[in-house]
Design a protein around this motif. Structure first.
Motif, PDB file in Angstrom:
ATOM      1  N   GLU A 133      31.031 -34.364  94.325  1.00  0.00           N
ATOM      2  CA  GLU A 133      31.685 -33.798  95.427  1.00  0.00           C
ATOM      3  C   GLU A 133      33.055 -34.446  96.009  1.00  0.00           C
ATOM      4  OE1 GLU A 133      28.698 -33.895  98.210  1.00  0.00           O
ATOM      5  OE2 GLU A 133      26.909 -32.555  96.997  1.00  0.00           O
ATOM      6  N   GLY A 134      33.474 -35.522  95.532  1.00  0.00           N
ATOM      7  CA  GLY A 134      34.495 -36.260  95.952  1.00  0.00           C
ATOM      8  C   GLY A 134      35.830 -35.770  95.685  1.00  0.00           C
ATOM      9  N   GLY A 135      36.075 -34.948  94.830  1.00  0.00           N
ATOM     10  CA  GLY A 135      37.400 -34.186  94.430  1.00  0.00           C
ATOM     11  C   GLY A 135      38.012 -34.938  93.071  1.00  0.00           C
ATOM     12  N   GLN A 136      37.273 -36.131  92.819  1.00  0.00           N
ATOM     13  CA  GLN A 136      37.904 -36.795  91.574  1.00  0.00           C
ATOM     14  C   GLN A 136      36.841 -37.348  90.805  1.00  0.00           C
ATOM     15  OE1 GLN A 136      40.604 -40.177  92.749  1.00  0.00           O
ATOM     16  NE2 GLN A 136      42.215 -38.783  93.206  1.00  0.00           N
ATOM     17  N   PHE A 137      36.464 -36.693  89.876  1.00  0.00           N
ATOM     18  CA  PHE A 137      35.348 -37.008  88.908  1.00  0.00           C
ATOM     19  C   PHE A 137      35.797 -38.119  87.697  1.00  0.00           C
ATOM     20  CE2 PHE A 137      32.609 -36.166  85.244  1.00  0.00           C
ATOM     21  CZ  PHE A 137      31.498 -36.102  85.688  1.00  0.00           C
ATOM     22  N   ASN A 138      35.255 -38.972  87.709  1.00  0.00           N
ATOM     23  CA  ASN A 138      35.306 -40.154  86.898  1.00  0.00           C
ATOM     24  C   ASN A 138      34.057 -40.130  85.867  1.00  0.00           C
ATOM     25  OD1 ASN A 138      35.507 -42.860  85.619  1.00  0.00           O
ATOM     26  ND2 ASN A 138      36.524 -43.774  87.029  1.00  0.00           N
ATOM     27  N   LYS A 139      34.481 -39.685  84.913  1.00  0.00           N
ATOM     28  CA  LYS A 139      33.242 -39.693  83.718  1.00  0.00           C
ATOM     29  C   LYS A 139      32.711 -41.082  83.407  1.00  0.00           C
ATOM     30  CE  LYS A 139      32.648 -38.507  78.924  1.00  0.00           C
ATOM     31  NZ  LYS A 139      33.178 -38.202  77.745  1.00  0.00           N
ATOM     32  N   GLU A 140      33.461 -41.993  83.208  1.00  0.00           N
ATOM     33  CA  GLU A 140      32.915 -43.318  82.910  1.00  0.00           C
ATOM     34  C   GLU A 140      31.841 -43.660  83.868  1.00  0.00           C
ATOM     35  OE1 GLU A 140      32.949 -44.567  79.947  1.00  0.00           O
ATOM     36  OE2 GLU A 140      34.055 -42.804  79.344  1.00  0.00           O
ATOM     37  N   GLU A 141      32.648 -43.596  85.147  1.00  0.00           N
ATOM     38  CA  GLU A 141      31.571 -44.030  86.480  1.00  0.00           C
ATOM     39  C   GLU A 141      30.261 -43.243  86.502  1.00  0.00           C
ATOM     40  OE1 GLU A 141      31.385 -46.740  88.762  1.00  0.00           O
ATOM     41  OE2 GLU A 141      33.195 -47.456  87.221  1.00  0.00           O
ATOM     42  N   VAL A 142      30.027 -42.054  86.094  1.00  0.00           N
ATOM     43  CA  VAL A 142      29.144 -41.087  86.230  1.00  0.00           C
ATOM     44  C   VAL A 142      28.159 -41.374  85.061  1.00  0.00           C
ATOM     45  CG1 VAL A 142      28.322 -38.841  85.887  1.00  0.00           C
ATOM     46  CG2 VAL A 142      30.287 -39.326  87.427  1.00  0.00           C
ATOM     47  N   ILE A 143      28.679 -41.922  83.868  1.00  0.00           N
ATOM     48  CA  ILE A 143      27.971 -42.308  82.612  1.00  0.00           C
ATOM     49  C   ILE A 143      27.066 -43.711  83.171  1.00  0.00           C
ATOM     50  CG2 ILE A 143      27.962 -43.246  80.381  1.00  0.00           C
ATOM     51  CD1 ILE A 143      30.219 -41.124  79.680  1.00  0.00           C
ATOM     52  N   LYS A 144      27.919 -44.604  83.728  1.00  0.00           N
ATOM     53  CA  LYS A 144      27.284 -45.811  84.080  1.00  0.00           C
ATOM     54  C   LYS A 144      26.103 -45.554  85.111  1.00  0.00           C
ATOM     55  CE  LYS A 144      31.501 -48.580  83.608  1.00  0.00           C
ATOM     56  NZ  LYS A 144      32.641 -49.013  84.568  1.00  0.00           N
ATOM     57  N   ALA A 145      26.203 -44.755  85.981  1.00  0.00           N
ATOM     58  CA  ALA A 145      25.350 -44.467  87.080  1.00  0.00           C
ATOM     59  C   ALA A 145      24.148 -43.700  86.321  1.00  0.00           C
ATOM     60  CB  ALA A 145      26.033 -43.666  88.229  1.00  0.00           C
ATOM     61  N   ALA A 146      24.341 -42.717  85.499  1.00  0.00           N
ATOM     62  CA  ALA A 146      23.074 -41.934  84.802  1.00  0.00           C
ATOM     63  C   ALA A 146      22.612 -42.792  83.963  1.00  0.00           C
ATOM     64  CB  ALA A 146      23.876 -40.857  84.128  1.00  0.00           C
ATOM     65  N   ASN A 147      23.093 -43.798  83.219  1.00  0.00           N
ATOM     66  CA  ASN A 147      22.248 -44.711  82.539  1.00  0.00           C
ATOM     67  C   ASN A 147      21.647 -45.740  83.285  1.00  0.00           C
ATOM     68  OD1 ASN A 147      23.450 -43.523  80.095  1.00  0.00           O
ATOM     69  ND2 ASN A 147      25.102 -44.934  79.857  1.00  0.00           N
ATOM     70  N   ALA A 148      22.089 -46.189  84.385  1.00  0.00           N
ATOM     71  CA  ALA A 148      21.404 -47.062  85.308  1.00  0.00           C
ATOM     72  C   ALA A 148      20.126 -46.458  85.733  1.00  0.00           C
ATOM     73  CB  ALA A 148      21.989 -47.456  86.130  1.00  0.00           C
ATOM     74  N   ILE A 149      20.026 -45.123  86.129  1.00  0.00           N
ATOM     75  CA  ILE A 149      19.017 -44.194  86.441  1.00  0.00           C
ATOM     76  C   ILE A 149      17.989 -44.163  85.266  1.00  0.00           C
ATOM     77  CG2 ILE A 149      18.309 -41.963  87.547  1.00  0.00           C
ATOM     78  CD1 ILE A 149      20.976 -41.768  88.884  1.00  0.00           C
ATOM     79  N   GLN A 150      18.613 -43.649  84.309  1.00  0.00           N
ATOM     80  CA  GLN A 150      17.801 -43.566  83.045  1.00  0.00           C
ATOM     81  C   GLN A 150      16.752 -44.867  82.742  1.00  0.00           C
ATOM     82  OE1 GLN A 150      19.614 -43.072  79.183  1.00  0.00           O
ATOM     83  NE2 GLN A 150      17.933 -41.561  78.576  1.00  0.00           N
ATOM     84  N   ALA A 151      17.558 -46.074  82.719  1.00  0.00           N
ATOM     85  CA  ALA A 151      16.815 -47.208  82.573  1.00  0.00           C
ATOM     86  C   ALA A 151      15.756 -47.467  83.474  1.00  0.00           C
ATOM     87  CB  ALA A 151      17.778 -48.214  82.377  1.00  0.00           C
ATOM     88  N   ILE A 152      16.014 -47.391  84.763  1.00  0.00           N
ATOM     89  CA  ILE A 152      15.075 -47.802  85.731  1.00  0.00           C
ATOM     90  C   ILE A 152      13.839 -46.689  85.575  1.00  0.00           C
ATOM     91  CG2 ILE A 152      14.428 -47.932  87.998  1.00  0.00           C
ATOM     92  CD1 ILE A 152      16.142 -50.035  86.878  1.00  0.00           C
ATOM     93  N   ALA A 153      13.950 -45.447  85.286  1.00  0.00           N
ATOM     94  CA  ALA A 153      13.168 -44.276  85.219  1.00  0.00           C
ATOM     95  C   ALA A 153      12.200 -44.651  84.309  1.00  0.00           C
ATOM     96  CB  ALA A 153      13.868 -42.878  85.209  1.00  0.00           C
ATOM     97  N   ASN A 154      12.680 -45.066  83.112  1.00  0.00           N
ATOM     98  CA  ASN A 154      12.039 -45.111  81.830  1.00  0.00           C
ATOM     99  C   ASN A 154      11.405 -46.719  81.738  1.00  0.00           C
ATOM    100  OD1 ASN A 154      12.053 -42.715  80.275  1.00  0.00           O
ATOM    101  ND2 ASN A 154      14.022 -42.969  80.981  1.00  0.00           N
ATOM    102  N   SER A 155      11.632 -47.417  82.844  1.00  0.00           N
ATOM    103  CA  SER A 155      11.166 -48.981  82.731  1.00  0.00           C
ATOM    104  C   SER A 155       9.738 -49.187  82.942  1.00  0.00           C
ATOM    105  CB  SER A 155      11.902 -49.770  83.631  1.00  0.00           C
ATOM    106  OG  SER A 155      11.416 -49.406  85.093  1.00  0.00           O
ATOM    107  N   GLY A 156       8.908 -48.184  83.180  1.00  0.00           N
ATOM    108  CA  GLY A 156       7.420 -48.446  83.509  1.00  0.00           C
ATOM    109  C   GLY A 156       7.121 -48.763  84.948  1.00  0.00           C
ATOM    110  N   MET A 157       7.754 -48.531  85.761  1.00  0.00           N
ATOM    111  CA  MET A 157       7.504 -48.458  87.219  1.00  0.00           C
ATOM    112  C   MET A 157       6.357 -48.273  87.720  1.00  0.00           C
ATOM    113  SD  MET A 157      11.336 -48.419  89.162  1.00  0.00           S
ATOM    114  CE  MET A 157      10.356 -48.436  90.585  1.00  0.00           C
TER     115      MET A 157
END
Length: 152
Positions: free
Chosen positions: A50-74
């Motif tokens: 939504e911010g007007g400047q899409f940074n693919k690498e930042e999005v990938i980092k954030a998505a991978n962090a979410i994926q890791a926690i989601a699959n961590s067995g919380m």
């Protein structure tokens, strides 16, 4: 084959033992930290979409962090007694999250599916697709929050 089965059984046993040894206050802190970290990363993705400047690498980092926690067995952090108590703050887990195992399991699986999909979509660099997937991921969070997280 027998060694792989033995290793798998040992891993499950040790994981169960480790979860059983977590103090209630620590389990709550770990849950709160994990969910807070995922929320921060969802915000990072939202800002890029939504911010007007899409940074693919930042999005990938954030998505991978979410994926890791989601699959961590919380789920293992919902130990007996952690329906009440304080971690970083008082827990807001409603009692149903400890008793409605079938529904909670379905919601958790839906969340994991959407978190895994977010990592895949982020890797494409398609801002519109990331935005659409963020909506699905957020919806899967809301599904649990509505029924199992008390408001502040």
């Amino acid at each position: 084959m027998k060694s792989k089965l033995l290793l798998a059984l040992l891993t499950v046993t040790l994981a169960g033992t480790a979860a059983a040894q977590v103090k209630v206050e620590d389990a709550i802190k770990f849950r709160q930290s994990g969910y807070g970290f995922m929320a921060w990363n969802m915000g990072r993705i939202k800002m890029n979409v939504e911010g007007g400047q899409f940074n693919k690498e930042e999005v990938i980092k954030a998505a991978n962090a979410i994926q890791a926690i989601a699959n961590s067995g919380m789920g293992a952090l919902y130990v007996p007694g952690s329906d009440k108590g304080t971690g970083w703050e008082a827990t807001r887990a409603k009692p149903g999250i400890f008793t409605d195992k079938e529904n909670v399991g379905k919601l958790a699986m839906a969340f994991n599916k959407e978190a895994n999909e977010m990592a895949k979509v982020a890797a494409t660099g398609d801002a519109a697709a990331v935005g659409a997937q963020l909506g699905k991921l957020g919806g899967s969070c809301k599904g649990c929050h509505d029924d199992y997280k008390a408001k502040k």
